[in-house]
Write an enzyme that holds these catalytic residues in place. Structure first.
Site, PDB file in Angstrom:
ATOM      1  N   GLU A   1       0.827  -1.198   0.000  1.00  0.00           N
ATOM      2  CA  GLU A   1       0.000   0.000   0.000  1.00  0.00           C
ATOM      3  C   GLU A   1       0.858   1.242   0.000  1.00  0.00           C
ATOM      4  OE1 GLU A   1      -2.958   0.164   2.965  1.00  0.00           O
ATOM      5  OE2 GLU A   1      -4.041  -1.537   2.100  1.00  0.00           O
TER       6      GLU A   1
ATOM      7  N   CYS B   1      -0.359   5.871  10.058  1.00  0.00           N
ATOM      8  CA  CYS B   1       0.881   5.167  10.369  1.00  0.00           C
ATOM      9  C   CYS B   1       0.658   3.764  10.902  1.00  0.00           C
ATOM     10  CB  CYS B   1       1.657   5.901  11.453  1.00  0.00           C
ATOM     11  SG  CYS B   1       2.073   7.542  11.022  1.00  0.00           S
TER      12      CYS B   1
HETATM   13  N1  SAH Z   1      10.286   1.239   9.671  1.00  0.00           N
HETATM   14  C1  SAH Z   1      10.340   2.665   9.630  1.00  0.00           C
HETATM   15  C2  SAH Z   1       9.274   3.325   8.798  1.00  0.00           C
HETATM   16  C3  SAH Z   1       7.883   2.741   8.766  1.00  0.00           C
HETATM   17  S1  SAH Z   1       6.598   3.166   9.864  1.00  0.00           S
HETATM   18  C4  SAH Z   1      10.330   3.233  11.017  1.00  0.00           C
HETATM   19  O1  SAH Z   1      10.203   2.465  11.956  1.00  0.00           O
HETATM   20  O2  SAH Z   1      10.523   4.414  11.170  1.00  0.00           O
HETATM   21  C5  SAH Z   1       6.336   4.865   9.956  1.00  0.00           C
HETATM   22  C6  SAH Z   1       6.059   5.301  11.391  1.00  0.00           C
HETATM   23  O3  SAH Z   1       4.807   4.778  11.909  1.00  0.00           O
HETATM   24  C7  SAH Z   1       7.130   4.840  12.382  1.00  0.00           C
HETATM   25  O4  SAH Z   1       7.489   5.919  13.199  1.00  0.00           O
HETATM   26  C8  SAH Z   1       6.389   3.774  13.175  1.00  0.00           C
HETATM   27  O5  SAH Z   1       6.985   3.556  14.426  1.00  0.00           O
HETATM   28  C9  SAH Z   1       5.021   4.390  13.245  1.00  0.00           C
HETATM   29  N2  SAH Z   1       3.952   3.497  13.698  1.00  0.00           N
HETATM   30  C10 SAH Z   1       3.842   2.174  13.598  1.00  0.00           C
HETATM   31  N3  SAH Z   1       2.702   1.746  14.169  1.00  0.00           N
HETATM   32  C11 SAH Z   1       2.066   2.836  14.644  1.00  0.00           C
HETATM   33  C12 SAH Z   1       0.841   3.048  15.314  1.00  0.00           C
HETATM   34  N4  SAH Z   1       0.041   2.041  15.637  1.00  0.00           N
HETATM   35  N5  SAH Z   1       0.511   4.309  15.646  1.00  0.00           N
HETATM   36  C13 SAH Z   1       1.320   5.354  15.318  1.00  0.00           C
HETATM   37  N6  SAH Z   1       2.483   5.217  14.680  1.00  0.00           N
HETATM   38  C14 SAH Z   1       2.860   3.968  14.348  1.00  0.00           C
END
Ligand code: SAH
Length: 363
Positions: free
Chosen positions: A101, A352
């Site tokens: 996605e 996110c």
């Molecule tokens: N792997 C990378 C990028 C992908 S995720 C990273 O970890 O940065 C993009 C962002 O979404 C990251 O900051 C991740 O921690 C966050 N994220 C993941 N699950 C989430 C959730 N349930 N609520 C808010 N942010 C979340």
């Protein structure tokens, strides 16, 4: 018998090739050098989805390429546009049937150029296993090729134009996957997107987000590009961070913060740290003090993100009042700059860590 994916892998993936590689390839086919330039523009600037559409190339050459090479052109399976019309999500199927996605966020601005930010996936699924993230629950884990990353930006660009914007202006590597665990293809995709004969997206408009792979942050410094770095911190207590994000056991906070400072010093680019607020996990006043102390004097901007609920992970967002109080402590008592990220796309699960939810459970 060969599996279809093996046959696919034998064909050269033209959208992943840098200009010099495409030149060598075209030359090996006995074609004149200017064909490589034409082909590169078709693949990178025009986002051609089929060799048949490359009308500036001779028919026989197009046929030959159609038989022997591939384009990394994902198929759009589904699109969702939020009720406010400013956030969209596409479900794409890659050539081997893997689903990914991509999200698009549109911003009308009064005194500046409108902005269209695409959030791209760098892997399908993720191996990092952060305990609050939905991506880690997806099956079919694999790295994406540079061409598959570029193709997402091109799909977003077409969609932005359909929705009345001038195309993609910014890219964030914040979709599915850990970009720095696929650093070579991610680096290559940035070079392609940045190329003057391609989409020409300025490096300063590109942000790579990582859960904290320290050695790869140093590799990024060596790229010598003006790309921005975002680090998913989410907790300033080492022990609890290890529980939330297993990667923290390999690369402790102290090393991670040092890497952020080195990135800033050597590239001149300020690092952003992401802090999603999960009820009862990382949102107490004590957590705010720990974060303030950790970041004092680091010149790191904190991006506070209202978390998105992931029922399978049992995580819930913190209440607005708790977020407000947390932010006040960090800013007023430690003078650490922060911003509150606006919540977008919740009604289409484009937020996110939510990409490809639903689709995965249907499979
Ligand atoms: N792997 C990378 C990028 C992908 S995720 C990273 O970890 O940065 C993009 C962002 O979404 C990251 O900051 C991740 O921690 C966050 N994220 C993941 N699950 C989430 C959730 N349930 N609520 C808010 N942010 C979340």
């Amino acid at each position: 018998m060969e599996k279809p994916t093996e046959t696919l892998q034998k064909k050269p993936d033209l959208r992943s090739m840098l200009p010099a590689e495409l030149q060598a390839y075209v030359k090996s086919l006995g074609q004149p050098a200017y064909r490589a330039k034409q082909l590169f523009r078709q693949l990178q600037k025009h986002g051609a989805q089929d060799f048949a559409h490359m009308s500036d190339l001779p028919l026989a050459f197009r046929h030959y390429l159609g038989e022997t090479a591939r384009l990394s052109s994902p198929k759009e399976l589904r699109r969702q546009i939020s009720s406010s019309g400013d956030t969209a999500k596409l479900l794409l199927e890659l050539e081997d049937g893997v689903l990914i996605e991509m999200a698009l966020m549109l911003y009308r601005r009064e005194k500046a150029r409108d902005r269209a930010t695409v959030c791209v996936s760098s892997q399908s699924g993720c191996a990092m296993d952060c305990q609050f993230c939905a991506t880690g629950l997806c099956r079919d884990f694999r790295n994406l090729s540079a061409g598959e990353i570029v193709a997402q930006v091109q799909a977003a660009d077409r969609l932005a134009r359909e929705l009345g914007y001038e195309g993609v202006t910014n890219i964030v590597y914040m979709g599915m996957g850990e970009p720095l665990a696929n650093i070579e293809q991610v680096h290559r995709s940035i070079q392609l997107l940045n190329d003057q004969e391609g989409m020409e997206i300025g490096a300063r408009r590109i942000t790579v987000s990582t859960c904290g792979l320290v050695p790869q942050i140093y590799k990024m410094i060596e790229w010598d590009l003006q790309v921005s770095l975002a680090v998913s911190l989410h907790c300033a207590d080492q022990k609890r961070r290890e529980k939330l994000m297993p990667v923290a056991a390999r690369y402790p906070l102290e090393e991670l913060i040092r890497a952020c400072r080195d990135f800033r010093d050597r590239t001149g680019r300020r690092v952003t740290c992401e802090y999603a607020m999960f009820a009862g996990l990382n949102d107490s006043p004590e957590d705010a003090h720990l974060l303030g102390r950790l970041l004092t004097g680091c010149d790191i901007l904190v991006n506070i993100i209202p978390a998105n609920p992931v029922p399978e992970r049992g995580v819930q967002p913190s209440p607005a009042q708790v977020i407000e109080n947390f932010r006040r402590i960090v800013e007023e008592e430690y003078h650490v700059a922060s911003q509150l990220r606006e919540r977008r796309g919740a009604d289409i699960q484009a937020a996110c860590g939510q990409l490809r939810r639903g689709e995965n459970s249907k499979k």
